[in-house]
Each structure stands twice: as structure tokens, then as C-alpha cells.
Design a protein around this motif. Structure first.
Motif, short mmCIF file in Angstrom:
data_model
loop_
_atom_site.label_atom_id
_atom_site.label_comp_id
_atom_site.label_asym_id
_atom_site.label_seq_id
_atom_site.Cartn_x
_atom_site.Cartn_y
_atom_site.Cartn_z
N THR A 85 0.76 -1.42 -0.19
CA THR A 85 -0.14 0.33 0.27
C THR A 85 0.61 1.25 0.05
O THR A 85 1.38 1.27 0.55
N THR A 105 -4.51 6.47 2.37
CA THR A 105 -3.86 5.31 0.95
C THR A 105 -4.44 6.24 0.07
O THR A 105 -5.43 6.94 -0.34
N PRO A 108 -3.70 1.04 -3.92
CA PRO A 108 -3.64 0.29 -2.96
C PRO A 108 -2.88 -0.48 -3.82
O PRO A 108 -3.77 -1.65 -4.97
N GLU A 111 -4.22 -4.96 -4.44
CA GLU A 111 -5.50 -4.92 -4.64
C GLU A 111 -5.60 -6.28 -6.19
O GLU A 111 -6.04 -7.06 -5.45
N ALA A 114 -4.03 -9.56 -4.96
CA ALA A 114 -4.19 -10.68 -3.82
C ALA A 114 -5.23 -11.67 -4.79
O ALA A 114 -4.82 -12.89 -4.09
N SER A 115 -5.51 -12.06 -6.10
CA SER A 115 -5.59 -13.07 -6.72
C SER A 115 -5.12 -13.89 -7.75
O SER A 115 -5.56 -14.06 -8.42
#
Length: 349
Positions: A85, A105, A108, A111, A114-115
Motif C-alpha cells: 500500500t 491511502t 493500493p 488489490e 491478491a488474486s
């Protein structure tokens, strides 16, 4: 007789309570508050509700700060202090660790990672490498910070293979730190690597296409040819040397140079060896034991990643990318004198 108790020199009797003494108030000094933006590298637990956050900031460098109460469910900015971040922070200097009082923030980067497991492990290796390249706290490292931001942005966009993005980030981080590998010259003797011969073309200064033939003009007239006397008799013809044997060329007739006797001809230097301990490519005469022998396409891929030639890097073959990643990882950990634990997960991704 009872001894009197020692009283502090700065104490004074209380006007309301005669038996009570009031000590002087201590001066705690000014509180240093500063603001900076940075990338969260990692976090670790502290106590029951606090957390120690390690960041790479733009102006201050690597900072370790305490975020109080961020592990509680009612924390105001607990979710903003996660790895990957980019945050804007307000901190004040503590005794051993700084304290974060505000966090906003900015972007990020974690984001989109993460997948995707390959990209997530690649980003983790980049964060760990950035922390290793900044061993001293609060020492400005602007180029490392900008390089990390650019690497995370390229990784999140997904325009290139994660392995190539990681190798480009590692090579450029090494260059920023002063450990750039030698890819176009010998790392020991400094001899430049041979370049391919240029294609044949017109000689500089000459016309590539012939023009029209010019008229040289009239031929000048000369006078009569003079008469010469009789030709004098020639002497005997000198004896020639031995006739070369059949099958041998004329070079066998030449006598050897006395200065060249016993002197061996040095072969041309080649640059097919990569010595990690030496600092990059080495020629054949400087090659040490244990040097790797990568292909020419692998060396060209490393040069493309260093210079940012992404069309060439994206068009490279998979086997050359794997060989390049192995050389870069070994070169990085050798000069850091420390292993990057996240790289073992990248290899299996």
C-alpha cells in the motif's frame, strides 16, 4: 534523634498542605512531527493491539514505526497499513520507534495482486529486496523508492510477465546500489565485447550511384619518339632457389621470423562466461573456475531488461527467461550477502 529526610533542591512546600512538598515539573522537550509518503514493506505484531510497520518513504528512507490500536476492529486506519500500500503518513519521532498518528491511502497496489499468486509472490520478493537494499534506517533512498513504485505499478498493470518484471527490478536495484553486472565488457580486464560486423555498404565519401561519364577532351599531341642505341648484353641469370614440392604453397618458401619463433598465437577473446563473483561477463583469458556459460540470447535479455527494451524482452523464449532469472537471483544474493527468502516461492509460481 531521628535523621531528617533529604529533600530535593527543586522542591517547595505546598501553600495548601504544609506537610506536602511539590517537585518541579520536568521539561519533556519539543515533539518532532513530520509528514511523508511511502510503501508498506512488512508488518509485525506488537503487544495485544499494536503493530510495527516497516515502510520505505520518499524523503526519510526506511522507517520503522508503531501503529497503536490498529489490530482492534474499531481502528481508524488499520486496513491502510498493509503491505503493497502506498500511504501518506503523519508521524512523530519516538525514543526508539516513531509513532503513526494518521494514514491516508494513495494507491493500493496489493488489490490486483491478491488474486494472482505468481504476481503476489513476485511483489513479495520485490518488497523484501527493497528492505535489504536499505539497511540503514532514516537514510534517504529516493531512487530505490521510485524504482519500487514503478515495479509495483508495472506488476499491477499486468502488461508483462511477472518473472520479467522481477528480473528488471532486481537488475536496476543492483545498478542503483552500485552492483550493476558487466554485460558489454570483461568485468576483470575491461576488454569490450566484440560486436557483429556491419552490413557491407558504400565506402564513406564515395557516390553510391555512378554519374554520367565525362568527356576527357582532345588528346594532346606529342613530339617524335627519340631513337635509342643498341641494347647492352645482359649478364648470366642468377640461380634460383629450390622449387617447392608439389602440394605446397608459396608460403613454404618464406623463412620464419626469428622474433616469432617460440611465440604462440593468442586466440581471440570470447565473452560466453558469466562469473558472479567477478561482477558479470568475463573473457576467455580471465575466466575462473565455476563460471556459468549462458547463451548469447540470455545475455541479450539481461541487457534488454537493464535498458528497458520491453519488446525484445517480451519476445524472448521461455528457456532464456528461466536462465536469466537464475543468474540474476544468484548474482543478487551473492552481492547482498543475504538470501531472499521470497525467491524460493517465485521459482515454483
Amino acid at each position: 534523634m531521628r535523621p531528617r529526610s533529604a529533600r530535593p533542591m527543586s522542591a517547595a512546600p505546598s501553600p495548601r498542605e504544609p506537610g506536602r512538598w511539590i517537585t518541579a515539573v520536568r521539561d519533556n522537550g519539543p515533539v518532532s512531527i513530520y509528514r511523508d509518503d511511502g510503501i508498506v514493506l512488512r508488518t509485525q505484531k506488537l503487544g495485544e493491539a499494536d503493530r510495527i510497520v516497516t515502510l520505505l518513504t520518499r524523503r526519510t528512507g526506511r522507517v520503522r514505526a508503531v501503529a497503536k490500536g490498529v489490530r482492534r476492529t474499531k481502528s481508524r486506519f488499520g486496513a491502510r497499513l498493509e503491505p503493497f500500500t502506498h500511504v501518506d503518513l503523519l508521524l512523530y519521532t519516538g525514543r526508539s520507534l516513531d509513532v503513526i498518528t494518521q494514514a491516508e491511502t494513495l494507491r493500493p497496489y496489493g488489490e490486483p495482486l491478491a488474486s494472482d499468486y505468481p504476481r503476489y509472490t513476485t511483489g513479495t520478493a520485490m518488497l523484501e529486496t527493497a528492505e535489504r537494499f536499505t539497511p540503514v534506517e532514516k537514510e534517504p533512498a529516493l531512487r530505490q523508492f521510485l524504482l519500487l513504485v514503478g515495479g509495483l505499478r508495472a506488476l499491477g498493470e499486468g502488461a508483462h510477465d511477472p518473472r520479467l518484471v522481477l528480473d528488471a527490478y532486481l537488475l536496476r536495484s543492483l545498478a542503483v546500489a552500485g552492483y550493476a553486472p558487466a554485460l558489454d565488457e570483461c568485468a576483470i580486464c575491461g576488454t569490450r565485447a566484440p560486436r557483429p560486423d556491419p552490413e557491407p555498404g558504400p565506402v564513406p565519401g564515395s557516390d553510391p550511384e555512378p554519374g554520367p561519364v565525362r568527356d576527357p577532351g582532345p588528346v594532346p599531341e606529342y613530339g617524335p619518339v627519340p631513337e635509342y642505341g643498341p641494347v647492352p648484353a645482359q649478364g648470366p641469370v642468377p640461380a634460383q632457389g629450390p622449387v617447392p614440392a608439389p602440394g605446397r604453397g608459396l608460403e613454404s618458401m618464406a623463412e620464419p621470423d626469428p622474433a616469432a619463433v617460440g611465440r604462440s598465437v593468442r586466440p581471440p577473446r570470447t565473452f560466453r562466461a558469466f562469473a558472479i563473483s567477478a561482477g558479470g561477463l568475463v573473457c576467455q583469458s580471465c575466466r575462473a573456475a565455476g563460471a556459468a556459460t549462458p547463451s548469447a540470447q540470455t545475455i541479450a535479455l539481461m541487457s534488454a531488461l537493464m535498458s528497458g527494451d520491453w519488446p525484445h524482452a517480451d519476445a524472448s523464449e521461455r528457456r532464456h527467461q528461466v536462465e536469466c532469472s537464475g543468474l540474476v537471483a544468484a548474482y543478487l544474493q551473492w552481492h547482498l550477502e543475504h538470501s531472499i527468502r521470497s525467491l524460493r516461492h517465485v521459482e515454483h509460481a
